[in-house]
Design an enzyme around this catalytic site. Structure first.
Site, PDB file in Angstrom:
ATOM      1  N   CYS A 149      31.324  43.079  59.008  1.00  0.00           N
ATOM      2  CA  CYS A 149      30.931  42.112  59.363  1.00  0.00           C
ATOM      3  C   CYS A 149      31.114  42.261  61.312  1.00  0.00           C
ATOM      4  O   CYS A 149      31.914  42.658  62.283  1.00  0.00           O
ATOM      5  CB  CYS A 149      31.330  40.656  58.949  1.00  0.00           C
ATOM      6  SG  CYS A 149      30.438  39.473  59.140  1.00  0.00           S
TER       7      CYS A 149
ATOM      8  N   ASP B 133      31.632  38.635  62.887  1.00  0.00           N
ATOM      9  CA  ASP B 133      32.166  37.905  63.070  1.00  0.00           C
ATOM     10  C   ASP B 133      33.765  38.367  63.634  1.00  0.00           C
ATOM     11  O   ASP B 133      34.132  39.365  63.636  1.00  0.00           O
ATOM     12  CB  ASP B 133      33.053  37.828  61.438  1.00  0.00           C
ATOM     13  CG  ASP B 133      33.846  36.107  61.743  1.00  0.00           C
ATOM     14  OD1 ASP B 133      34.373  36.211  62.647  1.00  0.00           O
ATOM     15  OD2 ASP B 133      33.866  35.395  61.107  1.00  0.00           O
TER      16      ASP B 133
ATOM     17  N   ARG C  80      36.313  37.645  64.133  1.00  0.00           N
ATOM     18  CA  ARG C  80      37.874  37.572  64.279  1.00  0.00           C
ATOM     19  C   ARG C  80      38.173  39.027  63.527  1.00  0.00           C
ATOM     20  O   ARG C  80      39.045  39.362  63.518  1.00  0.00           O
ATOM     21  CB  ARG C  80      38.097  36.405  63.490  1.00  0.00           C
ATOM     22  CG  ARG C  80      37.642  35.080  63.548  1.00  0.00           C
ATOM     23  CD  ARG C  80      37.573  34.331  62.821  1.00  0.00           C
ATOM     24  NE  ARG C  80      36.322  33.818  62.086  1.00  0.00           N
ATOM     25  CZ  ARG C  80      36.399  33.074  60.944  1.00  0.00           C
ATOM     26  NH1 ARG C  80      36.971  32.691  60.323  1.00  0.00           N
ATOM     27  NH2 ARG C  80      35.590  33.583  60.287  1.00  0.00           N
TER      28      ARG C  80
ATOM     29  N   HIS D  62      35.024  40.590  54.916  1.00  0.00           N
ATOM     30  CA  HIS D  62      36.538  39.288  55.338  1.00  0.00           C
ATOM     31  C   HIS D  62      36.441  38.435  54.400  1.00  0.00           C
ATOM     32  O   HIS D  62      34.837  37.407  54.480  1.00  0.00           O
ATOM     33  CB  HIS D  62      36.400  39.287  56.704  1.00  0.00           C
ATOM     34  CG  HIS D  62      34.949  38.770  56.992  1.00  0.00           C
ATOM     35  ND1 HIS D  62      35.442  37.579  57.764  1.00  0.00           N
ATOM     36  CD2 HIS D  62      33.877  38.874  57.091  1.00  0.00           C
ATOM     37  CE1 HIS D  62      33.767  36.754  58.001  1.00  0.00           C
ATOM     38  NE2 HIS D  62      33.059  38.235  57.739  1.00  0.00           N
TER      39      HIS D  62
ATOM     40  N   CYS E  49      34.117  34.453  55.749  1.00  0.00           N
ATOM     41  CA  CYS E  49      32.615  34.556  55.898  1.00  0.00           C
ATOM     42  C   CYS E  49      31.428  33.828  55.982  1.00  0.00           C
ATOM     43  O   CYS E  49      31.034  33.229  54.865  1.00  0.00           O
ATOM     44  CB  CYS E  49      32.425  36.057  55.498  1.00  0.00           C
ATOM     45  SG  CYS E  49      30.399  36.657  55.398  1.00  0.00           S
TER      46      CYS E  49
HETATM   47 ZN   LIG Z   1      30.964  38.172  58.044  1.00  0.00          ZN
END
Ligand SMILES: [Zn+2]
Length: 226
Positions: free
Chosen positions: A39, A41, A43, A98, A101
């Site tokens: 992803c 994302d 993090r 993850h 999400c």
């Molecule tokens: Zn995500």
């Protein structure tokens, strides 16, 4: 931007000198062993959490770690996969979802992204997860629903991955294995889809994640714990 430029300066001063040889070698070309699809994302940092060196991972990130199925239109992730398999000859492709999400939360409540037509259209490639959980899972709601959606999305994207001719051909001749993982941000845990068990299992040091991911009757086998 200052923060990023300072960071690059620090990299040049403190990191690069210690890996000069590696970077000079990598300047001639790359031979990553694994394509890592995860992803976007902020993090989720594949190289950080896997302690991977430059040149090891061919990383592709998008919202929801999605691989659209082979179709008439071309998506950039599919083009990257083709390149990774045919040219770079990666031996593994990992699709890694993850915890927490946002894309999976949007599957729980599509109204959250109703004002974003492009994102809504993109996440239709994850509809498979929503349908699987809605029809078989305990709930779409809350933490349990989010966890189920995250898992089923990884399994669904693995299935999409198999529809790509380059991937199917490489799997068939044994030169490529595909893996479905989920990274837990809060606990620094990694789970892998194990088709033999029909669910996700902890990845432990010294263990190999399941090399091939064929979805079985996950809900029938594992009940609500899938
Ligand atoms: Zn995500």
């Amino acid at each position: 931007m200052d923060r990023l430029i300072q960071g690059f300066n620090r990299f040049r001063r403190e990191v690069f000198p210690h890996q000069r040889e590696l970077f000079h070698k990598l300047a001639q070309g790359q031979q990553p062993h694994t394509m890592f699809i995860t992803c976007a994302d902020s993090r989720v940092m594949p190289e950080l959490i896997l302690c991977a060196q430059p040149g090891e991972l061919f990383v592709y990130r998008n919202v929801g770690n999605i691989v659209p199925p082979y179709a008439q239109h071309v998506s950039s992730v599919v083009a990257a996969i083709e390149y990774a398999v045919k040219v770079l000859k990666v031996r593994h492709i990992v699709i890694c979802g993850h915890s927490d999400c946002g894309a999976m939360k949007a599957l729980q409540d599509p109204e959250r992204i109703a004002s974003m037509p492009s994102l809504s259209a993109w996440l239709r490639h994850a509809d498979v997860a929503r349908h699987v959980v809605a029809e078989n899972g305990p709930t779409l709601e809350g933490e349990v629903g989010l966890r189920c959606l995250t898992e089923e999305n990884v399994v669904g994207q693995l299935e999409h991955l198999r529809t790509l001719p380059a991937v199917a051909a490489a799997i068939a001749n044994g030169s490529l294995a595909i893996h479905g993982w989920i990274y837990d941000i809060a606990h620094a845990e990694l789970r892998a889809f194990d088709p033999a068990r029909g669910g996700f299992v902890a990845v432990l040091p010294g263990s190999e994640s399941a090399p091939d991911a064929t979805p079985l009757a996950r809900f029938a086998l594992t009940g609500t714990d899938a």
